[in-house]
Design a protein around this motif. Sequence first.
Motif, PDB file in Angstrom:
ATOM      1  N   GLN A   1       0.824  -1.193   0.000  1.00  0.00           N
ATOM      2  CA  GLN A   1       0.000   0.000   0.000  1.00  0.00           C
ATOM      3  C   GLN A   1       0.866   1.254   0.000  1.00  0.00           C
ATOM      4  O   GLN A   1       2.025   1.216   0.390  1.00  0.00           O
TER       5      GLN A   1
ATOM      6  N   ASP B   1      -0.678  -3.867   4.368  1.00  0.00           N
ATOM      7  CA  ASP B   1      -0.794  -4.263   2.975  1.00  0.00           C
ATOM      8  C   ASP B   1      -2.066  -5.082   2.803  1.00  0.00           C
ATOM      9  O   ASP B   1      -2.576  -5.655   3.759  1.00  0.00           O
ATOM     10  N   VAL B   2      -2.578  -5.137   1.581  1.00  0.00           N
ATOM     11  CA  VAL B   2      -3.769  -5.934   1.320  1.00  0.00           C
ATOM     12  C   VAL B   2      -3.373  -7.223   0.625  1.00  0.00           C
ATOM     13  O   VAL B   2      -2.244  -7.372   0.145  1.00  0.00           O
TER      14      VAL B   2
ATOM     15  N   GLU C   1      -9.611  -6.583  -3.220  1.00  0.00           N
ATOM     16  CA  GLU C   1      -8.521  -6.937  -2.319  1.00  0.00           C
ATOM     17  C   GLU C   1      -9.071  -6.926  -0.902  1.00  0.00           C
ATOM     18  O   GLU C   1     -10.110  -6.359  -0.639  1.00  0.00           O
ATOM     19  N   THR C   2      -8.378  -7.556  -0.009  1.00  0.00           N
ATOM     20  CA  THR C   2      -8.826  -7.636   1.367  1.00  0.00           C
ATOM     21  C   THR C   2      -7.637  -7.522   2.311  1.00  0.00           C
ATOM     22  O   THR C   2      -6.528  -7.849   1.929  1.00  0.00           O
ATOM     23  N   LYS C   3      -7.887  -7.079   3.506  1.00  0.00           N
ATOM     24  CA  LYS C   3      -6.790  -6.991   4.467  1.00  0.00           C
ATOM     25  C   LYS C   3      -6.577  -8.310   5.187  1.00  0.00           C
ATOM     26  O   LYS C   3      -5.607  -8.480   5.885  1.00  0.00           O
TER      27      LYS C   3
ATOM     28  N   LYS D   1     -13.285 -12.135   3.399  1.00  0.00           N
ATOM     29  CA  LYS D   1     -12.834 -10.806   3.005  1.00  0.00           C
ATOM     30  C   LYS D   1     -12.565  -9.918   4.203  1.00  0.00           C
ATOM     31  O   LYS D   1     -11.871  -8.933   4.104  1.00  0.00           O
ATOM     32  N   SER D   2     -13.132 -10.230   5.308  1.00  0.00           N
ATOM     33  CA  SER D   2     -12.862  -9.499   6.543  1.00  0.00           C
ATOM     34  C   SER D   2     -13.304 -10.409   7.679  1.00  0.00           C
ATOM     35  O   SER D   2     -13.804 -11.509   7.439  1.00  0.00           O
TER      36      SER D   2
END
Length: 187
Positions: free
Chosen positions: A127, A134-135, A154-156, A173-174
């Motif tokens: 990022q 970063d993802v 994108e996801t964390k 995704k989360s």
Amino acid sequence: TEVWRLTTHPEVEIIPDRVKDPWSPDGSQILFRSKRNGLWHLYTMMADGSKITRITDHKAPSVYGVWSRSGREIICTPSVSNRYELHVIDVTTFASRRIAGPFESPFGKLGVSPDGKQVLFTRFIQQPEGEKQDVVMSSFVNMDGTGFFDFKGETKHGRIGWIPGRMDIRRMKSSQQQYVLQSDGSG
């Protein structure tokens, strides 16, 4: 219970990070990584610690690896000319073929489909300055190198994996959003 030390080299030797199962499908070999030559490379050894063999031969490191369902190949993530690629290496002939890449981003987790024909993998997307984390981009490719695509968004967290015994994928995704989808990203 008895414990056996299988490697005695003074350099760091570990099972590849977050690899669910370092054992070959038939239980006869173990996949691990070592810095015994100065760079991270993937090695196999027999279950009793004998026949330690370096699998990767690139001049740059290879960190992640996973067995194919047949046990005849290892899918790995070598760095080639400062770029990242996904390769399949035959454990008998050591022939290597690229199935995805090159990418700018380093790899994360890998997973082979229950039928052994596809690979899921993640990449860490850096990022811009000021962003704390970063993802993770989740991607998919067939073992023959066809059918590559990135999952949308994108996801964390980026947790992704095959649902055991099914050709469906679990994607998180989360911490509050989890999905089940088909291997083409639909559903």
